[in-house]
Design a protein around this motif. Structure first.
Motif, short mmCIF file in Angstrom:
data_model
loop_
_atom_site.label_atom_id
_atom_site.label_comp_id
_atom_site.label_asym_id
_atom_site.label_seq_id
_atom_site.Cartn_x
_atom_site.Cartn_y
_atom_site.Cartn_z
N ASP A 89 -12.88 -54.33 -18.74
CA ASP A 89 -12.09 -53.24 -18.17
C ASP A 89 -11.89 -53.47 -16.68
N ASP A 93 -10.68 -47.68 -9.96
CA ASP A 93 -10.23 -46.37 -10.42
C ASP A 93 -8.72 -46.26 -10.16
N ALA A 95 -6.80 -43.63 -10.36
CA ALA A 95 -6.32 -42.32 -9.92
C ALA A 95 -5.60 -42.43 -8.58
N ASN A 118 -2.66 -46.56 -22.18
CA ASN A 118 -4.04 -46.46 -21.71
C ASN A 118 -4.08 -46.16 -20.20
N PHE A 119 -3.28 -46.88 -19.43
CA PHE A 119 -3.28 -46.69 -17.97
C PHE A 119 -2.70 -45.34 -17.58
N SER A 121 -3.09 -42.61 -18.89
CA SER A 121 -4.08 -41.53 -19.00
C SER A 121 -5.13 -41.59 -17.89
N ARG A 122 -5.03 -42.60 -17.01
CA ARG A 122 -6.05 -42.73 -15.94
C ARG A 122 -5.57 -42.18 -14.59
#
Ligand code: PRP
Length: 186
Positions: A89, A93, A95, A118-119, A121-122
């Protein structure tokens, strides 16, 4: 040519190293302009994207960070189902970050489709894709790819990071693999 020369296994050079570098300079100029002041995070998808990431990132003038994902694949069934497994992974982070995924090739689009979801949702501030190569005829899902190098036919291509059975990644051009290589493979 020596019998061990990689070039004996190729039928055609599809995109030369010089053409790749010229295209990456074009893409880098667009990325420089689009991401000025944004300190984007370039995410490379191992292993194929290593060479594209190395050359694209060094063609940029802006500050960037780089990180890597290793995904998939437990055989062809995984690929065709679009189910992807994370092997490594990100360390970063996402965000609030401006994320640019760097890929060597979009084939069916399934890997990127999964990664984009996937990304997303981060909590990234933005999410775009840069792919050196794309096979439009092989698409199973449409990928919104902002930066595309070359659209190519659905031949078996190797080189510039792309492998067949882990070999040929070190070829400097993108080339079509000769059928005798995979037809005689056990
Ligand atoms: C290749 C390529 C992309 C993916 C594209 O990786 O680097 O990640 O396939 O195919 P898709 O659009 O059909 O999903 P691969 O799984 O062969 O691993 P590698 O990068 O380690 O060679």
């Amino acid at each position: 040519m020596e019998s061990s020369d990689i070039r004996n296994d190729l039928t055609e050079i599809l995109v030369t190293e010089a053409e790749i570098h010229a295209k990456l300079r074009e893409l880098a100029a667009r990325i420089d302009a689009d991401y000025a002041g944004k300190d984007p995070l370039l995410v490379g998808v191992l292993k194929g994207a290593v060479v594209t990431m190395a050359d694209l990132s060094r063609a940029l003038s802006i500050h960037v960070e780089t990180d890597w994902m290793a995904v998939s694949s437990y055989g062809s069934s995984t690929k065709s189902s679009g189910v992807v497994q994370i092997r490594k992974d990100l360390d970063t982070d996402l965000a609030g970050r401006h994320v640019l995924i760097v890929e060597d090739i979009i084939d069916s689009g399934l890997t990127l489709s999964w990664l984009l979801e996937n990304f997303a949702s981060r909590g990234a501030a933005s999410l775009e894709v840069c792919a050196l190569l794309r096979k439009p005829d092989a698409a199973k899902v449409e990928i919104d790819c902002k930066y595309v190098g070359f659209d190519i036919p659905s031949d078996f291509v190797v080189g510039y990071g792309l492998d067949y059975d882990e070999r040929y990644r070190n070829l400097r051009d993108v080339a079509i693999l000769a059928p005798h290589v995979y037809e005689t493979a056990s």
